[in-house]
Design a protein around this motif. Structure first.
Motif, PDB file in Angstrom:
ATOM      1  N   LYS A   1      10.592  -0.014  -4.927  1.00 10.23           N
ATOM      2  CA  LYS A   1      11.007   0.610  -3.673  1.00 10.23           C
ATOM      3  C   LYS A   1       9.808   1.044  -2.841  1.00 10.23           C
ATOM      4  O   LYS A   1       9.834   0.979  -1.607  1.00 10.23           O
ATOM      5  CB  LYS A   1      11.903   1.816  -3.958  1.00 10.23           C
ATOM      6  N   SER A   2       8.743   1.468  -3.511  1.00 14.64           N
ATOM      7  CA  SER A   2       7.568   1.960  -2.778  1.00 14.64           C
ATOM      8  C   SER A   2       6.805   0.843  -2.079  1.00 14.64           C
ATOM      9  O   SER A   2       5.932   1.106  -1.246  1.00 14.64           O
ATOM     10  CB  SER A   2       6.635   2.721  -3.730  1.00 14.64           C
ATOM     11  N   LEU A   3       7.130  -0.415  -2.388  1.00 13.16           N
ATOM     12  CA  LEU A   3       6.461  -1.551  -1.750  1.00 13.16           C
ATOM     13  C   LEU A   3       7.150  -2.023  -0.470  1.00 13.16           C
ATOM     14  O   LEU A   3       6.579  -2.807   0.289  1.00 13.16           O
ATOM     15  CB  LEU A   3       6.397  -2.738  -2.727  1.00 13.16           C
ATOM     16  N   VAL A   4       8.363  -1.542  -0.229  1.00 15.51           N
ATOM     17  CA  VAL A   4       9.187  -2.065   0.861  1.00 15.51           C
ATOM     18  C   VAL A   4       8.477  -1.994   2.210  1.00 15.51           C
ATOM     19  O   VAL A   4       8.550  -2.916   3.026  1.00 15.51           O
ATOM     20  CB  VAL A   4      10.539  -1.311   0.925  1.00 15.51           C
ATOM     21  N   LYS A   5       7.749  -0.918   2.457  1.00 21.41           N
ATOM     22  CA  LYS A   5       7.147  -0.719   3.774  1.00 21.41           C
ATOM     23  C   LYS A   5       5.854  -1.494   3.989  1.00 21.41           C
ATOM     24  O   LYS A   5       5.322  -1.539   5.099  1.00 21.41           O
ATOM     25  CB  LYS A   5       6.861   0.774   3.996  1.00 21.41           C
ATOM     26  N   TYR A   6       5.325  -2.118   2.939  1.00 22.67           N
ATOM     27  CA  TYR A   6       4.021  -2.768   3.036  1.00 22.67           C
ATOM     28  C   TYR A   6       4.119  -4.270   3.328  1.00 22.67           C
ATOM     29  O   TYR A   6       5.070  -4.942   2.934  1.00 22.67           O
ATOM     30  CB  TYR A   6       3.248  -2.598   1.724  1.00 22.67           C
ATOM     31  N   ASN A   7       3.087  -4.772   3.989  1.00 22.05           N
ATOM     32  CA  ASN A   7       2.909  -6.211   4.195  1.00 22.05           C
ATOM     33  C   ASN A   7       1.441  -6.526   3.933  1.00 22.05           C
ATOM     34  O   ASN A   7       0.561  -6.113   4.701  1.00 22.05           O
ATOM     35  CB  ASN A   7       3.286  -6.603   5.631  1.00 22.05           C
ATOM     36  N   PHE A   8       1.164  -7.231   2.861  1.00 25.79           N
ATOM     37  CA  PHE A   8      -0.208  -7.446   2.415  1.00 25.79           C
ATOM     38  C   PHE A   8      -0.799  -8.731   2.990  1.00 25.79           C
ATOM     39  O   PHE A   8      -0.102  -9.738   3.132  1.00 25.79           O
ATOM     40  CB  PHE A   8      -0.256  -7.506   0.883  1.00 25.79           C
ATOM     41  N   THR A   9      -2.093  -8.685   3.276  1.00 25.34           N
ATOM     42  CA  THR A   9      -2.773  -9.924   3.670  1.00 25.34           C
ATOM     43  C   THR A   9      -2.980 -10.814   2.451  1.00 25.34           C
ATOM     44  O   THR A   9      -2.863 -12.027   2.527  1.00 25.34           O
ATOM     45  CB  THR A   9      -4.133  -9.630   4.321  1.00 25.34           C
ATOM     46  N   LYS A  10      -3.281 -10.185   1.313  1.00 25.67           N
ATOM     47  CA  LYS A  10      -3.479 -10.931   0.066  1.00 25.67           C
ATOM     48  C   LYS A  10      -3.023 -10.067  -1.116  1.00 25.67           C
ATOM     49  O   LYS A  10      -3.135  -8.845  -1.084  1.00 25.67           O
ATOM     50  CB  LYS A  10      -4.961 -11.284  -0.140  1.00 25.67           C
TER      51      LYS A  10
ATOM     52  N   LEU B   1     -12.759 -13.628  -2.087  1.00 21.49           N
ATOM     53  CA  LEU B   1     -11.711 -13.967  -1.119  1.00 21.49           C
ATOM     54  C   LEU B   1     -11.297 -12.767  -0.273  1.00 21.49           C
ATOM     55  O   LEU B   1     -10.605 -12.922   0.735  1.00 21.49           O
ATOM     56  CB  LEU B   1     -10.483 -14.518  -1.848  1.00 21.49           C
ATOM     57  N   ILE B   2     -11.707 -11.564  -0.677  1.00 26.18           N
ATOM     58  CA  ILE B   2     -11.359 -10.358   0.076  1.00 26.18           C
ATOM     59  C   ILE B   2     -12.292 -10.223   1.277  1.00 26.18           C
ATOM     60  O   ILE B   2     -13.513 -10.284   1.145  1.00 26.18           O
ATOM     61  CB  ILE B   2     -11.447  -9.108  -0.813  1.00 26.18           C
ATOM     62  N   GLU B   3     -11.688 -10.041   2.449  1.00 26.69           N
ATOM     63  CA  GLU B   3     -12.446  -9.972   3.695  1.00 26.69           C
ATOM     64  C   GLU B   3     -12.301  -8.597   4.348  1.00 26.69           C
ATOM     65  O   GLU B   3     -11.394  -7.829   4.012  1.00 26.69           O
ATOM     66  CB  GLU B   3     -11.958 -11.056   4.655  1.00 26.69           C
ATOM     67  N   GLU B   4     -13.187  -8.314   5.275  1.00 24.61           N
ATOM     68  CA  GLU B   4     -13.154  -7.048   6.000  1.00 24.61           C
ATOM     69  C   GLU B   4     -11.785  -6.842   6.649  1.00 24.61           C
ATOM     70  O   GLU B   4     -11.194  -7.765   7.202  1.00 24.61           O
ATOM     71  CB  GLU B   4     -14.248  -7.028   7.074  1.00 24.61           C
ATOM     72  N   ASN B   5     -11.291  -5.614   6.526  1.00 23.17           N
ATOM     73  CA  ASN B   5     -10.001  -5.182   7.097  1.00 23.17           C
ATOM     74  C   ASN B   5      -8.783  -5.773   6.395  1.00 23.17           C
ATOM     75  O   ASN B   5      -7.656  -5.630   6.895  1.00 23.17           O
ATOM     76  CB  ASN B   5      -9.938  -5.504   8.597  1.00 23.17           C
ATOM     77  N   ASP B   6      -8.962  -6.387   5.248  1.00 20.47           N
ATOM     78  CA  ASP B   6      -7.814  -6.857   4.477  1.00 20.47           C
ATOM     79  C   ASP B   6      -6.981  -5.679   3.972  1.00 20.47           C
ATOM     80  O   ASP B   6      -7.489  -4.571   3.743  1.00 20.47           O
ATOM     81  CB  ASP B   6      -8.281  -7.684   3.267  1.00 20.47           C
ATOM     82  N   PHE B   7      -5.694  -5.941   3.801  1.00 17.83           N
ATOM     83  CA  PHE B   7      -4.775  -4.975   3.196  1.00 17.83           C
ATOM     84  C   PHE B   7      -4.286  -5.621   1.904  1.00 17.83           C
ATOM     85  O   PHE B   7      -3.469  -6.533   1.926  1.00 17.83           O
ATOM     86  CB  PHE B   7      -3.620  -4.681   4.151  1.00 17.83           C
ATOM     87  N   ILE B   8      -4.804  -5.176   0.777  1.00 13.77           N
ATOM     88  CA  ILE B   8      -4.709  -5.884  -0.499  1.00 13.77           C
ATOM     89  C   ILE B   8      -3.743  -5.215  -1.469  1.00 13.77           C
ATOM     90  O   ILE B   8      -3.757  -3.985  -1.642  1.00 13.77           O
ATOM     91  CB  ILE B   8      -6.098  -5.952  -1.175  1.00 13.77           C
ATOM     92  N   TYR B   9      -2.937  -6.049  -2.138  1.00 10.80           N
ATOM     93  CA  TYR B   9      -2.211  -5.570  -3.321  1.00 10.80           C
ATOM     94  C   TYR B   9      -2.974  -6.025  -4.558  1.00 10.80           C
ATOM     95  O   TYR B   9      -3.278  -7.218  -4.708  1.00 10.80           O
ATOM     96  CB  TYR B   9      -0.781  -6.119  -3.390  1.00 10.80           C
TER      97      TYR B   9
END
Length: 249
Positions: free
Chosen positions: A160-169, A92-100
């Protein structure tokens, strides 16, 4: 015999014996094989029993799990099933994904199957970070408290360290899945970061082998509808109606 009466009799028989064959039910009810199979399918759809090959099994009530196994022990539990689930999740992981990527053995089983290029990972898994980095991926690890039993980084600082992130998946492990209790884990510190990361992703996936269903650990980190379940198990229809399920084959 009326349909409702047959249903009642089948469930009574399952209370006495946890697994029944079609033949046993047919003989007891003096019905046909076709009628029995239709009855079992209907009861399965209602979540009253689990239809299995050649018969039916009783659905056990959700049980509470009190002991947390360490990461080494868990790596050797249901390895084949976790491998299938990991392969499906990695696809399910695709090119340019930002993954947690959550810490844990189920999510760890994904890593060797990841082939997409230009993917960036954020993880609270100490071992995951090292492995992904060796594979050439850009990896950020959360700050916080290291927890040896799960190989994870947890606690309020990690959240707190996750606040700035927005994940695709986001891909997550769980200790238990229950329709009412949702996705559960043992430690509040683990639950905090799991719950926060799920909320920061466009899509969330829970990786679960058969042993996690109808189990409840002490702390809920998300509701059943908050994530898609990836499993290789023959999930009872009572779960299928509550959230999307992807089957790993």
């Amino acid at each position: 015999m009326l349909t409702e009466k047959r249903y009642e009799k089948i469930l009574e028989m399952l209370n006495e014996k946890s697994v029944l064959t079609v033949k046993e039910i047919t003989q007891a009810l003096r019905s046909s094989d076709a009628t029995t199979r239709r009855d079992l399918q209907a009861l399965d759809n209602m979540g009253k029993l689990k239809k299995v090959h050649g018969g039916a099994a009783k659905i056990e009530n959700s049980s509470f799990i009190k002991k947390e196994e360490d990461i080494i022990t868990r790596e050797n539990i249901n390895k084949e099933e976790k491998d299938k689930i990991g392969k499906k999740a990695a696809s399910l992981i695709e090119e340019n994904d930002f993954i947690y990527l959550d810490a844990g053995t189920s999510t760890g089983a994904m890593i060797k199957y990841i082939t997409a290029k230009n993917v960036t990972f954020v993880t609270n898994g100490l071992y995951h970070a090292l492995t992904l980095s060796k594979m050439g991926y850009k990896v950020f690890i959360t700050s916080g408290e290291a927890r040896e039993i799960t190989g994870s980084v947890v606690g309020s600082e990690a959240v707190k360290s996750l606040v700035k992130y927005n994940f695709t998946k986001g891909f997550f492990g769980t200790n238990g899945i229950d329709i009412k209790a949702g996705y559960t884990t043992y430690a509040e510190k683990e639950a905090l970061i799991k719950g926060a990361a799920i909320k920061k992703g466009k899509e969330a996936f829970i990786l679960s082998d058969d042993s996690k269903f109808n189990k409840i650990a002490p702390i809920t980190f998300a509701n059943i509808k908050d994530a898609v379940i990836i499993t290789s198990s023959d999930v009872n229809n009572s779960f299928k109606g509550k959230t999307k399920i992807l089957e790993a084959k």
